[in-house]
Design a protein around this motif. Structure first.
Motif, PDB file in Angstrom:
ATOM      1  N   LEU A 168       0.832  -1.206   0.000  1.00 48.24           N
ATOM      2  CA  LEU A 168       0.000   0.000   0.000  1.00 48.24           C
ATOM      3  C   LEU A 168       0.860   1.247   0.000  1.00 48.24           C
ATOM      4  CD1 LEU A 168      -3.064  -0.490   2.351  1.00 48.24           C
ATOM      5  CD2 LEU A 168      -3.035   0.212  -0.028  1.00 48.24           C
ATOM      6  N   ALA A 219      -4.693   5.294   2.340  1.00 40.07           N
ATOM      7  CA  ALA A 219      -4.007   5.329   1.046  1.00 40.07           C
ATOM      8  C   ALA A 219      -4.912   5.972  -0.001  1.00 40.07           C
ATOM      9  CB  ALA A 219      -3.633   3.904   0.631  1.00 40.07           C
ATOM     10  N   ARG A 258      -6.180  -4.235   5.640  1.00 43.82           N
ATOM     11  CA  ARG A 258      -7.012  -3.661   6.701  1.00 43.82           C
ATOM     12  C   ARG A 258      -7.670  -2.402   6.191  1.00 43.82           C
ATOM     13  NH1 ARG A 258      -2.522  -3.937  10.267  1.00 43.82           N
ATOM     14  NH2 ARG A 258      -2.998  -1.800  10.888  1.00 43.82           N
ATOM     15  N   GLU A 297       0.571   7.892   7.950  1.00 42.75           N
ATOM     16  CA  GLU A 297       1.241   6.637   7.587  1.00 42.75           C
ATOM     17  C   GLU A 297       2.464   6.423   8.474  1.00 42.75           C
ATOM     18  OE1 GLU A 297       0.385   4.515   5.163  1.00 42.75           O
ATOM     19  OE2 GLU A 297      -0.648   5.577   3.576  1.00 42.75           O
ATOM     20  N   PRO A 304      -5.675   1.421   6.967  1.00 48.89           N
ATOM     21  CA  PRO A 304      -4.614   1.817   6.053  1.00 48.89           C
ATOM     22  C   PRO A 304      -5.098   1.950   4.618  1.00 48.89           C
ATOM     23  CG  PRO A 304      -3.873   0.075   7.500  1.00 48.89           C
ATOM     24  CD  PRO A 304      -5.335   0.251   7.766  1.00 48.89           C
ATOM     25  N   ALA A 305      -6.036   1.100   4.195  1.00 44.69           N
ATOM     26  CA  ALA A 305      -6.528   1.191   2.822  1.00 44.69           C
ATOM     27  C   ALA A 305      -7.220   2.529   2.594  1.00 44.69           C
ATOM     28  CB  ALA A 305      -7.469   0.039   2.531  1.00 44.69           C
ATOM     29  N   VAL A 332       1.039   4.141  -2.790  1.00 44.79           N
ATOM     30  CA  VAL A 332       0.875   5.580  -2.510  1.00 44.79           C
ATOM     31  C   VAL A 332       2.069   6.356  -3.011  1.00 44.79           C
ATOM     32  CG1 VAL A 332       0.703   7.280  -0.676  1.00 44.79           C
ATOM     33  CG2 VAL A 332      -0.635   5.186  -0.544  1.00 44.79           C
TER      34      VAL A 332
END
Lengths: 127, 918
Positions: A4, B607, B600, B640, B603-604, A8
């Motif tokens: 992920l 993003a 999860r 993040e 976090p998705a 990004v």
């Protein structure tokens, strides 16, 4: 999870690059800021996100247990501050350009061109 | 001792510049000539060693780990050159002191200092045994020759001549460097003596051709051989003392010196000697021909020098012991008489202001001693007994007869020597003795300083041949032995009996006299042949230069006229293309991470939001929208960092995002908010495609990186030693402040420099303008903000200090602390105006930044004092009542960083807020 982050970061690089190629100076500055953020994420990613524990030595132990990699974090910390300084300096330059030339388009900021083309030979030069 | 002499020469030459400005005109030449005279005496002390056939070697380690040594070697050949360089140098300095009498003291000092520096460079070249050192001194002579030729900086022809000489000789120098590097790489040693002795080993390699070619090009450019001969007559633009020194007696002989040293290497290649002799013969003919054609006093001398250098080159290329004897003999003879003739030419030009030989005449009335010196030198040049030139001519013919070469060199030598005799007669008889009445008056009479040089050298040419004993034993003999490689006893005598050489000499003199008698008609005939002008080598040089510049202009027009965005597009596009091509060509499949981890929601979503912000920023049509998008991306990045175990960075990123919003808003309030697209739709699609390609490549690379295991030794080391050795629990902070403290110091310097930039862009002008525009009160901010801002200010400042103090063991540190404190001031600036914020700070922010930097630098000094390591942090235990504290110099370092960051951000903040208020 790391994937992920990688997604990004790549997406940010793409958007940042798209903005940097613009002729509008403010867009270029913001695009550069995006690129800086993306690179910081990439740097952070070299630590291979395994553990989400901050790199602090716990009370009672003498060495670092399982935690996030401290070395890339140290690199990124100063990179963020310097990237911030760079963005602000560029913004100030944009401001000065606007006050001096009245434009924020890079193809209209041509004060140096008024000095002439350096490739034309000087009349009566040293031959 | 050798090194001491060389160093003394260097220091003395450098000191000559300021010294020459203060000394008066009458004495500067004599006084500064003491340096070369002293060096001459210094070298003379080696005479007994050299005469015994030994050499002096001095070694000084320079970079022992690289195998680089400074080795100086004084053998017979080098000894000869050293004496020549220092002796003639002393005379040149004396002469120049009088020649430049009308110039300013600054000009005189410049000339004399350059001459002395040149002498140092020459000494370095002939003494160096290490090839790299030799090359450095070689190029130094080229550069100083350039400076001397272009001495009259206001004259375009002098500048052109200087550039020409530099381009040709430096170009040759590059070829020489290539040859040196090749030889060094093959043999593993850069010693000249080793290269010469291991020449057969070089012969086996495929590089030998390139090495020999490089050395030849280097030597031929320096010694003005065909086709590089054209720079020497142009070099006559230099003041005559420089011409006498560089371009007749010393510098141009360096090519001969180099070839003589490299003779074993050249002899090893079958075409080596032939090429050298061939070039030499061509040079001789061209030089002689052009000498007959020239009209200018110095040009005639220059062309005859070219011819003489050709003769020397030919002797170097020929085999046999006599060739070496003849080469050394001619080298000395030529140096003596040519320098004298140049001195006399200089005196004549200085006195009359004329330099055309056809306009000069009858000068023996005005310049009698000069005429005498010129006559003595010309007699030596013509090769008449009892002068040394006669002996050297005989040696030349003897060498030719004895060598394996036959008729062609002999004939050429005959013709060229005749021309030289003719030139000798022309150059003395015409200006001084014939043509009475052509010159009515002279501007300057002879002065002692102008006469010492020529008379001494001319008489030397006589003395050596009459009393050759000491000279043979000490100078000539060892030099010849060094060149030939085996001991040779030289027996230079005036009369050997009626030999074929004597007959040849007589023939040469006869033809030469005939050439002199018919000089005017021959000369005019040759000048009338304008066709030859087109085929001159100089013409080729001009064409080459013009071609290079035209090509450069075309390349510039093609590549450099692009717009910024096009250039960026080319850079990124090329980078992406190369990486993609590399991947495809290597047929590498990127590894994919085996474990992708559970997806999860948190976090998705983060993003997604981040990407949305980025895309929004890219597509926004207003500046504000773009800024909001960028700010969103920054916040997501901070989250993040927080999620993945980097709280320090997260804090930093949060603070930076807030500050960016504050600072950039101040800028944006001034600019127009609407930002329509500046690209056509097609351009936008193209840019999007490029961006997509780059980001795709990056993603693939990142996936591959994630899949490879990470080397963790360094991080493990830091983790293990952070508490034990550096007494800190926050490993990140310990890395920044202790383990990698010097890097952080560098980065703090960058931040402080940013403050200087900000101050210079925003500061003084901002304050000026603020004074000029009527001061108006800052607009009233919202009530809540105004009420809360003093409280927040104090809280945030306190928080920043706490963050600073706890940074070493827990989350925090100097960077975060500084940013937090900046936020405090930002709030005050927003709520109550910049002036209030400035008042609270009390200091100028630039002072703060500088002070912070100084503090950070100083925090490393205690470690330097006690342990000898800069930035080694010391720890102290402090007792205050019952409280026991352990603190170290790391706190000082962190404090310095804190202040630097604070100062920088505030410089921008105050400046920008002020701009926004206008």
């Amino acid at each position: 999870m790391s994937v992920l982050l990688a997604l990004v970061a790549s997406g940010l690089v793409g958007c940042g690059l798209y903005m940097v190629l613009s002729r509008h100076v403010v867009r270029m500055v913001l695009g550069l800021s995006l690129l800086t953020t993306a690179v910081n994420l990439v740097l952070f990613l070299t630590g291979r996100v395994r553990s989400t524990q901050p790199p602090l030595i716990r009370e009672g132990s003498e060495r670092l247990g399982d935690s996030a990699d401290p070395l890339p974090q140290a690199l990124v910390l100063t990179a963020i501050v310097i990237g911030f300084a760079l963005t602000v300096i560029l913004a100030v330059l944009t401001l000065r350009a606007w006050r001096a030339q009245g434009t924020v388009r890079s193809d209209e900021l041509r004060a140096a061109r008024a000095l002439g083309d350096p490739s034309t030979p000087e009349p009566g030069g040293d031959r | 001792m050798l090194l001491a002499l060389l160093l003394a020469s260097l220091v003395g030459s450098a000191a000559a510049w300021p010294l020459g400005r203060t000394l008066g005109q009458r004495s500067v030449g004599w006084l500064l000539a003491l340096l070369p005279a002293a060096l001459f005496a210094g070298f003379l002390r080696f005479a007994p060693i050299i005469a015994a056939g030994r050499e002096v070697v001095e070694r000084r380690g320079w970079a022992p780990s690289l195998g680089v040594e400074l080795t100086l070697r004084l053998d017979g050949f080098a000894f000869l050159f050293c004496l020549l360089v220092t002796g003639v140098g002393a005379l040149v300095v004396i002469y120049a002191g009088a020649y430049l009498a009308e110039r300013t003291a600054a000009d005189r000092a410049r000339f004399l200092a350059l001459t002395l520096l040149f002498m140092t460079a020459m000494l370095g070249t002939v003494l160096a045994d290490d090839l790299i050192a030799l090359f450095v001194f070689w190029e130094a002579t080229s550069v100083i020759s350039f400076l001397l030729i272009g001495f009259d900086v206001d004259s375009p022809s002098a500048r052109r001549a200087a550039l020409m000489s530099l381009r040709v000789t430096a170009g040759g120098g590059l070829a020489l460097l290539a040859a040196i590097l090749l030889a060094g790489a093959v043999l593993g040693s850069y010693s000249l003596a080793e290269v010469a002795s291991r020449a057969p080993q070089l012969a086996g390699t495929p590089w030998i051709g390139a090495i020999v070619a490089g050395v030849l090009v280097g030597a031929c450019t320096k010694s003005a051989q065909f086709p590089f001969h054209f720079w020497l007559p142009n070099a006559m633009q230099a003041p005559t003392p420089a011409s006498a020194y560089l371009h007749s007696a010393t510098m141009v002989k360096l090519g001969i010196y180099l070839l003589a040293r490299f003779e074993p290497v050249i002899a090893v290649v079958p075409w080596g000697r032939d090429t050298v002799v061939g070039i030499a013969l061509a040079t001789m003919l061209v030089g002689a021909f052009l000498a007959m054609r020239a009209e200018n006093y110095k040009a005639v001398l220059a062309y005859s020098t070219v011819a003489s250098l050709g003769i020397l080159m030919m002797l170097v290329g020929m085999d046999g012991p006599m060739a070496s004897v003849a080469m050394i003999g001619f080298l000395v003879a030529h140096a003596l008489y040519k320098a004298t003739l140049f001195f006399c030419a200089g005196t004549v030009i200085h006195a009359t202001g004329l330099s055309n030989l056809r306009l000069l005449g009858g000068l023996w009335r005005f310049l009698p001693v000069t005429a005498l010196a010129s006559m003595l030198a010309s007699l030596s040049m013509a090769g008449l007994p009892p002068f040394f030139g006669f002996i050297s001519k005989e040696l030349l013919f003897e060498a030719q007869i004895e060598s394996s070469w036959d008729v062609v060199p002999m004939t050429v030598a005959l013709i060229v020597n005749s021309v030289i005799v003719g030139v000798a007669c022309v150059v003395t008889l015409r200006p001084f003795f014939l043509g009475r009445g052509r010159v009515r008056e002279v501007r300057h009479r002879e002065v002692t300083a102008l006469l010492v040089g020529p008379m001494l050298l001319a008489l030397l040419g006589l003395v050596i041949s009459v009393e050759p004993d000491w000279f043979d034993r000490t100078v000539l003999g060892p030099a010849v032995s060094a060149v030939y490689g085996a001991p040779i006893v030289v027996n230079v005598q005036l009369w050997h009996g009626v030999t074929p050489m004597l007959l040849l000499s007589m023939a040469v003199v006869t033809i030469g006299v005939l050439l002199f008698v018919y000089w005017i008609p021959i000369h005019q005939r040759l000048r009338a042949q304008t066709l030859l002008d087109r085929y001159e080598a100089e013409h080729a040089y001009d064409l080459l230069l013009r071609g290079i510049e035209a090509a450069a202009r075309r390349v510039h027009a093609l590549l450099q006229r692009l717009e910024l965005r096009d250039q960026l597009g080319v850079i990124f596009g090329a980078a992406a293309a190369f990486v993609a091509w590399g991947l495809l060509a290597a047929r590498v499949t990127p590894r994919l991470p085996g474990d992708w981890g559970a997806l999860r929601v948190g976090p998705a979503l983060m993003a997604l939001v981040g990407l949305a912000g980025a895309i929004g920023a890219a597509r926004a049509r207003s500046v504000l929208g773009a800024m909001i998008g960028t700010g969103l991306v920054g916040l997501v990045a901070a989250l993040e960092f927080l999620t993945y175990g980097a709280p320090d960075i997260a804090l930093t990123q949060f603070a930076v995002e807030s500050l960016v919003v504050v600072l950039l808003t101040a800028v944006l309030l001034v600019l127009p908010l609407s930002a329509p697209s500046t690209r056509t739709a097609r351009a936008r699609w193209r840019d999007a495609a490029l961006a997509a390609a780059v980001s795709l490549l990056l993603f693939v690379a990142l996936l591959d990186m994630i899949a490879t295991p990470q080397p963790t030794e360094v991080s493990a080391y830091f983790g293990a030693h952070s508490l034990v050795d550096a007494l800190g629990r926050n490993v990140v902070n310990v890395i920044l402040v202790d383990f990698r403290g010097f890097d952080t110091l560098g980065e703090t310097t960058v931040i402080a420099l940013a403050a200087v930039i900000g101050w210079s862009l925003l500061g003084p002008r901002g304050r000026e303008r603020a004074e000029r525009t009527p001061a108006h009160a800052a607009p009233r901010a919202a009530f809540v903000l105004e009420f809360a801002s003093p409280l927040f200010f104090r809280l945030l400042v306190l928080l920043s200090i706490v963050v600073l103090l706890r940074g070493h063991d827990e989350i925090g540190g100097g960077f975060v602390g500084g940013l937090t404190a900046s936020l405090a001031f930002a709030i005050v600036a927003l709520a109550q105006g910049v002036d209030e914020a400035r008042r609270r700070l009390r200091l100028s922010p630039l002072t703060l930044a500088g002070g912070g930097l100084l503090l950070a630098v100083a925090s490393g000094l205690p470690g330097l004092v006690t342990h000898g390591d800069y930035l080694r942090h010391l720890w102290f235990e402090l007792h205050a009542g019952s409280v026991q504290l352990e603190q170290g110099t790391t706190l000082l370092f962190d404090l310095g960083v804190y202040l630097a960051v604070l100062g920088t951000v505030l410089t921008f903040l105050f400046g920008l807020a002020q701009e926004a208020e206008r």
